[in-house]
Design a protein around this motif. Structure first.
Motif, short mmCIF file in Angstrom:
data_model
loop_
_atom_site.label_atom_id
_atom_site.label_comp_id
_atom_site.label_asym_id
_atom_site.label_seq_id
_atom_site.Cartn_x
_atom_site.Cartn_y
_atom_site.Cartn_z
N LEU A 22 20.93 -3.13 157.98
CA LEU A 22 22.17 -3.58 157.99
C LEU A 22 23.28 -2.67 157.24
N LEU B 54 21.32 -13.76 154.30
CA LEU B 54 21.03 -13.94 155.92
C LEU B 54 19.65 -13.98 156.27
N TYR C 200 17.57 -11.47 156.44
CA TYR C 200 17.88 -10.49 157.36
C TYR C 200 16.50 -9.65 157.63
N ALA D 205 22.02 -9.23 152.41
CA ALA D 205 20.51 -9.26 153.34
C ALA D 205 19.95 -10.61 152.67
N PRO E 107 25.54 -6.15 161.42
CA PRO E 107 23.95 -6.66 161.42
C PRO E 107 23.36 -5.70 162.47
N ARG F 131 15.01 -10.00 165.82
CA ARG F 131 15.16 -9.49 164.60
C ARG F 131 16.53 -8.38 164.80
N PRO F 132 17.66 -8.62 163.84
CA PRO F 132 17.81 -9.66 162.81
C PRO F 132 18.04 -10.92 163.78
N ALA G 1 22.23 -13.82 161.38
CA ALA G 1 23.04 -12.71 161.14
C ALA G 1 24.13 -12.65 161.96
#
Lengths: 360, 360
Positions: free
Chosen positions: A249, A243, A245, A240, A271, A92-93, A97
């Motif tokens: 970011l 992506l 996400y 976001a 990111p 994560r992300p 991303a």
């Protein structure tokens, strides 16, 4: 949701990882930092450390075996490294991303495809395509490598009279993007977080000043209209969501005046936690670092409320020799990154100042 | 004055050392934690760790060789350990602060000799001297071991009908002090810092509530008169000066109403950062942890200004199972200490809440 006592793996051992680790501890999380450099400054505040290259699969496998989630402090994590980790733990992300933001041409195209304005741009593969792009976008224009640029590196401004071949040579003839010049009024960024459940929280818009391609100061509130602020946050949210996400970011934008109105052009997506969000340690109810830890652990995001007017100044290179004055200045919150050598252009620390409160 | 990049040695690896380490990093300082327990929670955020007993001279010598100043998170550092380190590096606070505060009888006598009021007290060495003391001070009274008590341990309340012999047996027949009962209105503490140059900064007076001998909550501002607040700070300063103190100390006091006026009785001195100062991480311009690091490094003390009304609740034992709710509560600043097992009476973390600001 990761319970306290879980371990967060961080790729990269610089000041962003260091400040992430400092924010993880109060939430009861342990941090394992993976970085190639023996003297990584994040090691000083992490419970476990791996010194290995990003393509060291044995090192990565051992690292993955000790962590509950993986994150990173820089966008240039090799795709193979990201894929290797993502097979073993939540990353994560996510890989998308990274894929989008590692390549300026892919990133700009992604933003444009969301219907969000950017500077005009064209891909450049050789001198011929650069000349064609200059014909379309005019001069001045900025030639940037598609990959691996940061803090103004891998860039060349092409003005009247500059030769295309020389400019292309100056960036190492790497696959590139040419961006048309944007006559902007100011630079701003939106630092925001998105959780795995889609929850979204943006900090107030940051106004940034760069010097020599490096962020020098961030000031809040940004001197922009409320509608522009709302639009900036809305653009960051669309990015976001586009992506899918998870984490914090940053979206850097130019504010351009068109027909008397402020409009926005997205310049770059980072990111990760971002230098323009460092003020949030003191200036917001939740810092960007805590917010990132909360997001990657699946915790509810914290309030991103601005506490009051705030400025952040980077300490670059020899700026850091001013530490005795900064240590003595009431209300100056000093953040030193623990780097031994103050090389020119190196980010050594930052200092944050809140506007005096009623009781000061 | 220690420059950034210096290393602070901390004896003890619990939550106080952990929060000191978290405060040292932004000032560019490295931390080396020395503690006997393998799973010391301060190790998670320190750049170097030594697992050794406090009487391990080889371990202490190696530790001293890596640090620029030594400090500690608990008052029961053995005198020999303190002396051994003090021969090699500056020990802050110094050996005198330890000698005085490790023995309740010496401490109370020191305070009285400064002309500062305490509860009435007498030394107790055996059942006969306890009976004599009970005759003088009356009942109820509190019998406390002179050494090594904390969080209510090593104490016995003696009420009407309780036998002196049984009470003395209950504290292990150790050298003790009998303290007369103080009918207090409230408990407060002054957390303050003194630098090597004699500079002094006190935080606002803290109002404390204990449950079962353990601090439960701290609230600011304390509900005391401004004159009482000024007097409390003045007493703390006299104590710090009397100890030639360097670092953060806490002085616990009782507020007693006498003839309609508030008066103070000093109860206990802690030669270290203190649980009743945890609120300062969010609630003051400089936290008690940063202030202690500043003091022991010879840096100027930071402003200790209160940012606004604030409450701190300890999370003791199973209280910590409420973490998901606390993580979701806007404005609740969660601090978990990274301890694996939530034993009854164990301090697992704390939560700080600031009064809502105008923008919340």
């Amino acid at each position: 949701v990761l319970a306290p006592g879980s371990t967060i793996g961080i790729l990269g051992g610089g000041q962003l990882a260091r400040m992430l680790a400092l924010a993880a501890a109060p939430l009861g999380m342990k941090v394992h930092v993976f970085a190639p450099e023996e003297d990584s400054v994040a090691f000083d505040v992490s419970s476990a450390r791996t010194v290995a290259d990003y393509d060291d699969e044995a090192g990565l496998a051992a690292f993955a075996g000790t962590i509950d989630v993986a994150t990173y402090e820089f966008e240039n994590v090799p795709a193979d490294t990201a894929a290797f980790l993502a097979e073993r733990v939540p990353l994560r992300p996510g890989a998308r991303a990274l894929a989008v933001t590692q390549d300026r041409l892919v990133e700009k195209s992604f933003v444009r495809d969301l219907g969000v304005a950017t500077a005009p741009f064209m891909g450049v593969d050789d001198v011929a395509s650069l000349e064609a792009a200059l014909g379309r976008l005019g001069r001045p224009a900025v030639l940037k490598t598609r990959r691996l640029g940061y803090d103004g590196k891998g860039q060349a401004v092409i003005r009247d009279g500059d030769g295309a071949a020389a400019a292309f040579a100056s960036i190492g003839r790497a696959p590139a993007i040419l961006e048309g010049f944007v006559a902007f009024e100011r630079e701003v960024s939106v630092v925001a977080a998105r959780g795995p459940d889609g929850g979204f929280r943006a900090f107030d818009v940051c106004e940034n000043e760069h010097r020599g391609g490096i962020l020098a100061t961030t000031t809040l509130p940004a001197r922009i209209a409320p509608e522009t602020e709302a639009e900036a946050v809305s653009l960051a949210r669309r990015i976001a969501e586009g992506l899918d996400y998870v984490g914090v970011l940053a979206v850097e934008m130019f504010v351009v005046r068109e027909g008397g109105r402020e409009t926005l052009r997205v310049n770059e997506i980072a990111p990760r936690v971002h230098n323009s969000g460092h003020w949030s340690i003191e200036g917001a109810e939740t810092s960007q670092f805590e917010q990132h830890i909360r997001a990657v652990c699946g915790w509810p995001l914290g309030p991103a409320t601005l506490r009051g007017p705030v400025t952040m100044h980077n300490l670059i290179g020899d700026d850091v020799t001013a530490w005795p004055d900064l240590a003595a200045e009431p209300g100056a919150h000093l953040h030193l990154y623990g780097k031994r050598e103050a090389r020119p252009g190196r980010k050594m620390g930052h200092v944050t100042r809140l506007a005096p409160s009623r009781r000061d």
